[in-house]
Design an enzyme around this catalytic site. Sequence first.
Site, PDB file in Angstrom:
ATOM      1  N   CYS A 170      -5.098  -1.904   1.648  1.00 23.60           N
ATOM      2  CA  CYS A 170      -4.667  -1.533   0.293  1.00 23.60           C
ATOM      3  C   CYS A 170      -5.593  -2.063  -0.795  1.00 23.60           C
ATOM      4  O   CYS A 170      -5.514  -1.618  -1.947  1.00 23.60           O
ATOM      5  CB  CYS A 170      -3.246  -2.024   0.052  1.00 23.60           C
ATOM      6  SG  CYS A 170      -2.036  -1.350   1.209  1.00 23.60           S
ATOM      7  N   HIS A 175      -1.598  -2.066  -7.392  1.00 22.81           N
ATOM      8  CA  HIS A 175      -1.360  -1.366  -6.131  1.00 22.81           C
ATOM      9  C   HIS A 175       0.115  -1.025  -6.000  1.00 22.81           C
ATOM     10  O   HIS A 175       0.983  -1.879  -6.191  1.00 22.81           O
ATOM     11  CB  HIS A 175      -1.820  -2.233  -4.966  1.00 22.81           C
ATOM     12  CG  HIS A 175      -1.377  -1.742  -3.634  1.00 22.81           C
ATOM     13  ND1 HIS A 175      -1.601  -0.439  -3.216  1.00 22.81           N
ATOM     14  CD2 HIS A 175      -0.710  -2.354  -2.609  1.00 22.81           C
ATOM     15  CE1 HIS A 175      -1.106  -0.278  -2.009  1.00 22.81           C
ATOM     16  NE2 HIS A 175      -0.547  -1.422  -1.626  1.00 22.81           N
ATOM     17  N   ASN A 182       3.658   4.373  -0.983  1.00 17.07           N
ATOM     18  CA  ASN A 182       2.451   3.562  -0.837  1.00 17.07           C
ATOM     19  C   ASN A 182       1.400   4.374  -0.089  1.00 17.07           C
ATOM     20  O   ASN A 182       1.524   4.597   1.115  1.00 17.07           O
ATOM     21  CB  ASN A 182       2.784   2.276  -0.081  1.00 17.07           C
ATOM     22  CG  ASN A 182       1.594   1.350   0.101  1.00 17.07           C
ATOM     23  OD1 ASN A 182       0.459   1.721  -0.165  1.00 17.07           O
ATOM     24  ND2 ASN A 182       1.853   0.146   0.569  1.00 17.07           N
TER      25      ASN A 182
END
Length: 360
Positions: free
Chosen positions: A143, A283, A313
């Site tokens: 990520c 994020h 996500n």
Amino acid sequence: FCFEQKTFIFTKQIVQGKDKHTMKRDSSLVTKAAITAVGSYVPEEVLTNHDLEQMVDTNDEWIRSRTGISERRIAKNPQHSTGFMAVKAAQNLCQNNHIDPSTIDLVLVATITPDYQVSSTAPYVATQIGATNAFAFDISAACSGFLYGMSTAASFISSNQYKKVLLIGADKMSSIIDYTDRATCIIFGDGAGAALFEASDNGFGFENAIHGNDGIGREYLNIQEGGSLYPINENTFNAGKHYLNQEGKTVFKYAVKHMAETSKKVIQNNALTAEEIDYVIAHQANKRIIDATTNHLGVAEEKVLTNIHKYGNTTAATLPLLLADFESTFKKGDKLIFTAFGGGFTWGAAYLTWNYDYQN
């Protein structure tokens, strides 16, 4: 560590026993790298919380209250790989901004779901979009991949090695998710986002960044088998060891701690206050992680941009998808703080001043 012509000065510090790498600039030597265009792609197929209710023991209210997610995009067509989505995001950027792909010098693809284990995805993307003169390689930092890629792109621009760097974050998380595991299948989605970096002509652009890592993280967020340590076989495949596995509570704790700490440090390093920050680009892992992190920073809620509710996500794609979704919101000179946390563990934060006003 110093790059050619001392354009960047890297200092390595030991912080609470962990490696932390800080990128500082000597303003008399650098050419600042600015984002000059963005693009995106998400699959058409939508997987809602109500759809997941039919697949696993969960419900819409439980998912929304714990993650902030209402739906996510899923690339159901087997041919719509990470590379396919990355190409679409790059084409969206080039077409909307009238950019000739042959003028791009470098293509970076941040991903943990490459099309193939051996063949890098970035060269394929460069070829497919017509970036025939571009050097290309992948970045694997989960990520944090796009955030790491920002520093990489800025380094190549500031050292005058390349003039146009295309950075893409793309992941087909549905390819590594077990849709009988309610701990992971509710969280992740598919998508790709892209940003073009060029030398700044107005003093705005990438300012600096801090990156950190802790190898303990691979015990808590991983795909257990299929790598060189534990090659996949029939037994591990049947046991589902080739799917993403995470220990949610531990990941949550580490994510909040390190995203908040590095963001605070970046703000301090640039002599900024929370009030001076225009937007936080965090994020999109979990709405509670985003809220906890930004509460530590003292940034007003309206400055914290989110789209996790509609995409989930998307791993390396979350930051560039935010840029694409909110491009029309940004004004020239806006102060943006980026922060991310990913498997490994990897994490970091960056400060960037926005380069342009949106023109439809």
